[in-house]
Motif scaffolding. Structure first.
Motif, short mmCIF file in Angstrom:
data_model
loop_
_atom_site.label_atom_id
_atom_site.label_comp_id
_atom_site.label_asym_id
_atom_site.label_seq_id
_atom_site.Cartn_x
_atom_site.Cartn_y
_atom_site.Cartn_z
N THR A 22 0.87 -1.18 0.00
CA THR A 22 0.00 0.00 0.00
C THR A 22 0.90 1.22 0.00
O THR A 22 1.75 1.38 0.88
CB THR A 22 -0.94 0.00 1.23
N ILE A 23 0.73 2.05 -1.02
CA ILE A 23 1.52 3.28 -1.17
C ILE A 23 0.54 4.44 -1.23
O ILE A 23 -0.35 4.45 -2.08
CB ILE A 23 2.38 3.23 -2.45
N ASP A 24 0.69 5.37 -0.30
CA ASP A 24 -0.22 6.53 -0.21
C ASP A 24 -1.68 6.09 -0.20
O ASP A 24 -2.53 6.68 -0.86
CB ASP A 24 0.03 7.51 -1.36
N GLY A 25 -1.96 5.02 0.53
CA GLY A 25 -3.33 4.53 0.67
C GLY A 25 -3.85 3.73 -0.51
O GLY A 25 -5.00 3.30 -0.52
N ASN A 26 -3.00 3.48 -1.51
CA ASN A 26 -3.41 2.76 -2.71
C ASN A 26 -2.81 1.35 -2.72
O ASN A 26 -1.59 1.20 -2.68
CB ASN A 26 -2.97 3.51 -3.97
N LEU A 27 -3.68 0.35 -2.79
CA LEU A 27 -3.26 -1.05 -2.76
C LEU A 27 -2.86 -1.52 -4.15
O LEU A 27 -3.56 -1.28 -5.14
CB LEU A 27 -4.41 -1.93 -2.26
N SER A 28 -1.72 -2.21 -4.21
CA SER A 28 -1.28 -2.92 -5.40
C SER A 28 -0.97 -4.34 -4.95
O SER A 28 -0.50 -4.54 -3.83
CB SER A 28 -0.04 -2.27 -6.01
N LYS A 29 -1.25 -5.35 -5.83
CA LYS A 29 -1.15 -6.72 -5.34
C LYS A 29 -0.90 -7.72 -6.45
O LYS A 29 -1.08 -7.43 -7.63
CB LYS A 29 -2.43 -7.10 -4.61
N MET A 30 -0.46 -8.90 -6.02
CA MET A 30 -0.34 -10.06 -6.88
C MET A 30 -1.12 -11.19 -6.21
O MET A 30 -0.78 -11.60 -5.10
CB MET A 30 1.12 -10.50 -7.06
N ASP A 31 -2.17 -11.65 -6.86
CA ASP A 31 -2.99 -12.74 -6.32
C ASP A 31 -2.43 -14.07 -6.81
O ASP A 31 -1.92 -14.18 -7.93
CB ASP A 31 -4.44 -12.61 -6.81
N TYR A 32 -2.57 -15.08 -5.96
CA TYR A 32 -2.10 -16.41 -6.35
C TYR A 32 -3.01 -17.48 -5.75
O TYR A 32 -3.79 -17.22 -4.84
CB TYR A 32 -0.66 -16.65 -5.90
N ILE A 33 -2.89 -18.67 -6.31
CA ILE A 33 -3.55 -19.86 -5.77
C ILE A 33 -2.44 -20.85 -5.45
O ILE A 33 -1.57 -21.10 -6.28
CB ILE A 33 -4.52 -20.49 -6.80
N GLN A 34 -2.47 -21.38 -4.25
CA GLN A 34 -1.52 -22.42 -3.86
C GLN A 34 -2.21 -23.76 -4.02
O GLN A 34 -3.23 -24.02 -3.40
CB GLN A 34 -1.11 -22.21 -2.39
N ASN A 35 -1.70 -24.59 -4.90
CA ASN A 35 -2.29 -25.88 -5.20
C ASN A 35 -1.19 -26.93 -5.10
O ASN A 35 -0.46 -27.15 -6.07
CB ASN A 35 -2.93 -25.86 -6.60
N GLY A 36 -1.06 -27.54 -3.93
CA GLY A 36 0.03 -28.49 -3.72
C GLY A 36 1.36 -27.77 -3.86
O GLY A 36 1.61 -26.77 -3.21
N ARG A 37 2.20 -28.25 -4.78
CA ARG A 37 3.51 -27.64 -5.02
C ARG A 37 3.44 -26.57 -6.11
O ARG A 37 4.46 -26.00 -6.49
CB ARG A 37 4.54 -28.70 -5.41
N ASN A 38 2.24 -26.33 -6.64
CA ASN A 38 2.07 -25.31 -7.68
C ASN A 38 1.70 -23.97 -7.07
O ASN A 38 0.83 -23.88 -6.21
CB ASN A 38 0.99 -25.72 -8.68
N PHE A 39 2.35 -22.94 -7.55
CA PHE A 39 2.12 -21.56 -7.13
C PHE A 39 1.60 -20.84 -8.38
O PHE A 39 2.37 -20.50 -9.27
CB PHE A 39 3.44 -20.96 -6.63
N VAL A 40 0.29 -20.69 -8.46
CA VAL A 40 -0.36 -20.16 -9.66
C VAL A 40 -0.60 -18.66 -9.47
O VAL A 40 -1.37 -18.25 -8.61
CB VAL A 40 -1.70 -20.89 -9.92
N ILE A 41 0.07 -17.86 -10.29
CA ILE A 41 -0.11 -16.40 -10.25
C ILE A 41 -1.31 -16.07 -11.13
O ILE A 41 -1.27 -16.27 -12.34
CB ILE A 41 1.15 -15.66 -10.73
N THR A 42 -2.38 -15.59 -10.50
CA THR A 42 -3.62 -15.36 -11.24
C THR A 42 -3.82 -13.91 -11.67
O THR A 42 -4.54 -13.66 -12.64
CB THR A 42 -4.83 -15.80 -10.40
N HIS A 43 -3.21 -12.97 -10.97
CA HIS A 43 -3.45 -11.56 -11.29
C HIS A 43 -2.40 -10.68 -10.64
O HIS A 43 -2.03 -10.90 -9.49
CB HIS A 43 -4.84 -11.14 -10.78
#
Length: 101
Positions: A22-43
């Motif tokens: 969060t910078i100056d009140g503005n959120l930036s992010k990377m969403d992921y799904i953890q599926n076993g040993r897979n790290f899926v970057i969704t957004h």
């Protein structure tokens, strides 16, 4: 607004399955799904006022470092994450399945 990338701290928020800042009140992010040993970057999403300054790359780097530390296979479903990995081939091995050459 000029951002000093060395001064921002990316936070892992496992309850929300994301890395965020969060910078100056503005959120930036990377969403992921953890599926076993897979790290899926969704957004990967950066607040419009912060775009073009390297924030997305900094967030993706934090996620990739986490995947590397935990020996996860990265699946970049998000087009930004896939392009980032193509531009930074030092991360390419994270996308290989066990046994891939």
């Amino acid at each position: 607004m000029n951002i000093d990338l060395d001064q921002i701290k990316i936070v892992h928020n496992p309850d929300e399955n994301r890395f965020e800042v969060t910078i100056d009140g503005n959120l930036s992010k990377m969403d992921y799904i953890q599926n076993g040993r897979n790290f899926v970057i969704t957004h990967v999403g950066v607040h419009p006022s912060l775009r073009g300054q390297g924030v997305a790359g900094k967030i993706v780097e934090a996620g990739l470092a986490y995947a590397r530390r935990n020996s996860f296979r990265v699946v970049p479903m998000c087009s930004y994450a896939a392009a980032y990995i193509r531009r930074h081939p030092e991360h390419a091995e994270l996308t290989k399945q066990t046994g891939d050459e």
